[in-house]
Motif scaffolding. Sequence first.
Motif, PDB file in Angstrom:
ATOM      1  N   THR A  68       8.649 -26.946  22.844  1.00 36.06           N
ATOM      2  CA  THR A  68       8.138 -25.812  21.558  1.00 36.06           C
ATOM      3  C   THR A  68       8.444 -25.154  20.157  1.00 36.06           C
ATOM      4  O   THR A  68       7.577 -25.008  19.474  1.00 36.06           O
ATOM      5  N   SER A 102       3.430 -22.524  22.758  1.00 34.21           N
ATOM      6  CA  SER A 102       3.303 -23.891  21.939  1.00 34.21           C
ATOM      7  C   SER A 102       2.611 -23.635  20.892  1.00 34.21           C
ATOM      8  O   SER A 102       1.542 -24.061  20.411  1.00 34.21           O
ATOM      9  N   ARG A 105      -0.946 -26.287  22.860  1.00 33.97           N
ATOM     10  CA  ARG A 105      -0.724 -27.646  23.060  1.00 33.97           C
ATOM     11  C   ARG A 105      -0.452 -28.047  23.749  1.00 33.97           C
ATOM     12  O   ARG A 105      -0.320 -28.889  23.606  1.00 33.97           O
TER      13      ARG A 105
END
Length: 345
Positions: A68, A102, A105
């Motif tokens: 990330t 993230s 995500r």
Amino acid sequence: MPSTSRPLRRLGFLTIGLFDESDPRLGHESTLGLIQLGEQLGFDSAWVRHRHLQYGISSPVALLAAATQRTRRIELGTAVIPLGWENPLRLAEDLATVDILSGGRLNPGVSVGPPMHYDRVKEALYPDTAQAEDFGYERVRRLLDFVRGEAATDFDGTEGFEVFSDRVQPHSPGLGSRLWYGGGSLGSARWAGEHGMNFLTSSVVKAEGLEGAAEPEDFADIQLSHIRAFRAAHPDGEKARVSQGLVVVPTDSATPEQRAKYEEYALKRTPRTLSPQGPARLMFAPDIVGTSAEIADRLHDHAAFREVDEVAFALPFTFDHEDYVQILTDMATKLGPELGWQPSA
């Protein structure tokens, strides 16, 4: 070339993340480098496998936490975390934390069943509760509830100087819609659909109902039946997300030595694809090796591929880093466009 019924919308890849015991950092850095390359090439998603007591990624959530911080756009997934090794509440905390880092995500994929070689590992994993552990769908349901914000306790409020929540923290609101179930049977497909999950289907399916048949059914037809059963049970119906994960190796820019290596790898794995294997009667899809045009032709002829618009092509287990760079580059620049896909900006 026949057209697909569902144009390919999302292109992803899956890696096992092998490493040498004498230098494990090098292997983990290689995996992180491939994820970064995937983002540069425009892939929509990168997925990592999960291996315990082996020389592959044992902690995909930790590795994806690092990813990330090295990427900005590409989605990050696990395919899959076997929940028999996990405490659902603790895993929910880890998943939510990484999803927050993230920016929303993370795509966690999970599966059920007892840990591999359970008789040999149970005393180390569950020394006091080995006989009482439930490795069925209830374990997934608990994870779903915790991730989706259901109460984990009947207490919240302030106790002394500390403030407590009755649900898992941090809570990431969108994560519940990005949970995937990795399944290879009709029962798993239906259960995932009924519980509003997404569905990961790979290069392995269970040949159910084939006992006594003169010839085994086609892998693609079995996989297609799972996809349709999942969508029939899912509240979103035909819009429910399915990702297919075949082993696909494009050779457009490969050297002659690489092509020979890839073809030998696939040839050695071909015998297991000819009939159902073992007591579970598992069927394996053949690895697809060739130019992007050749692979696209074979995929367009694949009944299950025609039913999906997302893929996470699996990288072979034992290749070198430079091989994976070549394969991913050809996937993004040659194969993807052959399938009607366009790279993300």
